[in-house]
Design a protein around this motif. Sequence first.
Motif, mmCIF file in Angstrom:
data_model
loop_
_atom_site.group_PDB
_atom_site.id
_atom_site.type_symbol
_atom_site.label_atom_id
_atom_site.label_comp_id
_atom_site.label_asym_id
_atom_site.label_seq_id
_atom_site.Cartn_x
_atom_site.Cartn_y
_atom_site.Cartn_z
ATOM 1 N N TYR A 154 0.833 -1.201 0.000
ATOM 2 C CA TYR A 154 0.000 0.000 0.000
ATOM 3 C C TYR A 154 0.872 1.257 0.000
ATOM 4 C CZ TYR A 154 -3.904 3.082 1.130
ATOM 5 O OH TYR A 154 -4.858 4.069 1.100
ATOM 6 N N ALA A 155 1.959 1.211 0.767
ATOM 7 C CA ALA A 155 2.885 2.349 0.791
ATOM 8 C C ALA A 155 3.536 2.545 -0.571
ATOM 9 C CB ALA A 155 3.948 2.130 1.867
ATOM 10 N N ILE A 156 3.915 1.447 -1.220
ATOM 11 C CA ILE A 156 4.514 1.532 -2.555
ATOM 12 C C ILE A 156 3.527 2.147 -3.540
ATOM 13 C CG2 ILE A 156 5.375 0.187 -4.510
ATOM 14 C CD1 ILE A 156 6.545 -1.782 -2.467
ATOM 15 N N ILE A 157 2.252 1.741 -3.435
ATOM 16 C CA ILE A 157 1.222 2.283 -4.325
ATOM 17 C C ILE A 157 1.108 3.794 -4.164
ATOM 18 C CG2 ILE A 157 -1.258 2.327 -4.797
ATOM 19 C CD1 ILE A 157 -1.337 -0.627 -3.990
ATOM 20 N N ILE A 158 1.128 4.252 -2.911
ATOM 21 C CA ILE A 158 0.997 5.688 -2.635
ATOM 22 C C ILE A 158 2.199 6.467 -3.148
ATOM 23 C CG2 ILE A 158 0.887 7.425 -0.812
ATOM 24 C CD1 ILE A 158 -0.747 5.457 0.828
ATOM 25 N N PHE A 159 3.391 6.002 -2.816
ATOM 26 C CA PHE A 159 4.594 6.751 -3.173
ATOM 27 C C PHE A 159 4.944 6.641 -4.655
ATOM 28 C CE2 PHE A 159 5.352 6.217 1.446
ATOM 29 C CZ PHE A 159 5.492 7.565 1.779
ATOM 30 N N SER A 160 4.539 5.548 -5.276
ATOM 31 C CA SER A 160 4.824 5.388 -6.706
ATOM 32 C C SER A 160 3.709 5.956 -7.571
ATOM 33 C CB SER A 160 5.027 3.913 -7.051
ATOM 34 O OG SER A 160 3.819 3.177 -6.881
ATOM 35 N N LYS A 161 2.626 6.406 -6.928
ATOM 36 C CA LYS A 161 1.487 6.996 -7.630
ATOM 37 C C LYS A 161 0.948 6.069 -8.714
ATOM 38 C CE LYS A 161 3.004 11.736 -6.757
ATOM 39 N NZ LYS A 161 3.341 13.055 -7.344
ATOM 40 N N GLY A 162 0.634 4.850 -8.290
ATOM 41 C CA GLY A 162 0.031 3.905 -9.218
ATOM 42 C C GLY A 162 0.988 2.941 -9.853
ATOM 43 N N GLY A 163 2.226 2.884 -9.364
ATOM 44 C CA GLY A 163 3.202 1.966 -9.934
ATOM 45 C C GLY A 163 2.826 0.514 -9.723
ATOM 46 N N MET A 164 1.997 0.265 -8.718
ATOM 47 C CA MET A 164 1.466 -1.071 -8.469
ATOM 48 C C MET A 164 -0.037 -0.948 -8.249
ATOM 49 S SD MET A 164 4.335 -2.768 -5.948
ATOM 50 C CE MET A 164 3.536 -4.384 -6.046
ATOM 51 N N GLY A 165 -0.747 -2.057 -8.413
ATOM 52 C CA GLY A 165 -2.187 -2.040 -8.259
ATOM 53 C C GLY A 165 -2.613 -2.439 -6.851
ATOM 54 N N PHE A 166 -3.808 -2.001 -6.461
ATOM 55 C CA PHE A 166 -4.316 -2.335 -5.139
ATOM 56 C C PHE A 166 -4.555 -3.838 -5.007
ATOM 57 C CE2 PHE A 166 -7.681 -2.344 -1.805
ATOM 58 C CZ PHE A 166 -6.905 -1.796 -0.788
ATOM 59 N N GLY A 167 -4.778 -4.515 -6.130
ATOM 60 C CA GLY A 167 -4.941 -5.962 -6.095
ATOM 61 C C GLY A 167 -3.704 -6.665 -5.555
ATOM 62 N N ASP A 168 -2.516 -6.111 -5.847
ATOM 63 C CA ASP A 168 -1.273 -6.682 -5.336
ATOM 64 C C ASP A 168 -1.211 -6.573 -3.814
ATOM 65 O OD1 ASP A 168 -0.296 -7.275 -7.921
ATOM 66 O OD2 ASP A 168 0.389 -5.210 -8.159
ATOM 67 N N ALA A 169 -1.713 -5.452 -3.275
ATOM 68 C CA ALA A 169 -1.733 -5.269 -1.825
ATOM 69 C C ALA A 169 -2.642 -6.300 -1.173
ATOM 70 C CB ALA A 169 -2.186 -3.859 -1.478
ATOM 71 N N LYS A 170 -3.811 -6.511 -1.766
ATOM 72 C CA LYS A 170 -4.744 -7.503 -1.214
ATOM 73 C C LYS A 170 -4.168 -8.907 -1.328
ATOM 74 C CE LYS A 170 -8.029 -5.817 -3.775
ATOM 75 N NZ LYS A 170 -9.344 -5.597 -4.449
ATOM 76 N N LEU A 171 -3.437 -9.158 -2.411
ATOM 77 C CA LEU A 171 -2.831 -10.481 -2.570
ATOM 78 C C LEU A 171 -1.787 -10.731 -1.490
ATOM 79 C CD1 LEU A 171 -2.609 -13.090 -4.138
ATOM 80 C CD2 LEU A 171 -1.021 -11.970 -5.714
#
Length: 245
Positions: A154-171
């Motif tokens: 989730y932190a990576i998603i925030i700081f990368s501004k969409g570099g990863m998907g929220f589905g990856d966090a849930k996984l």
Amino acid sequence: MGLYGLIFGSFFGVVGTRVPRGESIVTPPSHCLTCGHKLTPFELIPVLSWFLQKGRCRRCGTHVSIFYPIVEVMTGILFCITWMQMGLVPEFFISIFASSVFIVLSIIDYESYRLPNIIVMPSTLALLLARFFIHPLGFFSYISGALIGFLLIYAIIIFSKGGMGFGDAKLFLFVGFYVGFSQTIFTLVLASLLGALMGVLFMIMGRLQKRAVIPFGPFIGLSAIVVHLYGTPFITWYMKLIILH
């Protein structure tokens, strides 16, 4: 065990290709996507049918992707490796369940760049419930692993501004319940390394443009499986190496 893997692999291929299209995994029965021909039992033998039919539909001659026998073979090999590495202990069934989920999600993510909640969330809940009864690393390790995995992504998603998907966090909630705290962190490191290496390789081969999206789910799944089967000895060795230095 390998035979079971081949059979389940055939089913995983069906699930992985139908779910992204919003189709039922039960009806209609397996059929040719071009002409609608209903496949006979002879045409549903894992791996063997594809080779006997030379990778084509028996009715219309349309090419059938080699993707299907590859999934079947890989699932069979994975089931065998898991059985040889772990034996028929309770954790073996956890591993087979998690590996099956990863295979299905990897197929879906590869085809549609999605990790659907309809599979991720029920699977995560089922694994959490199983960990109440089977927790060789201690129940708290799996809870903390799920939390740290989710929060890191989730932190990576925030700081990368969409570099990863929220589905990856849930996984990674699922990953944490699967491998425990320390191995969740190692899974993230390994998955990131594999993803980066594959991205560089594809760019060298000219099959990937800069800033193109690469599905991360398959790398997460592969890394979690490898870490679960072989991670403990490596982590022990690595920690000793750090202490010695």
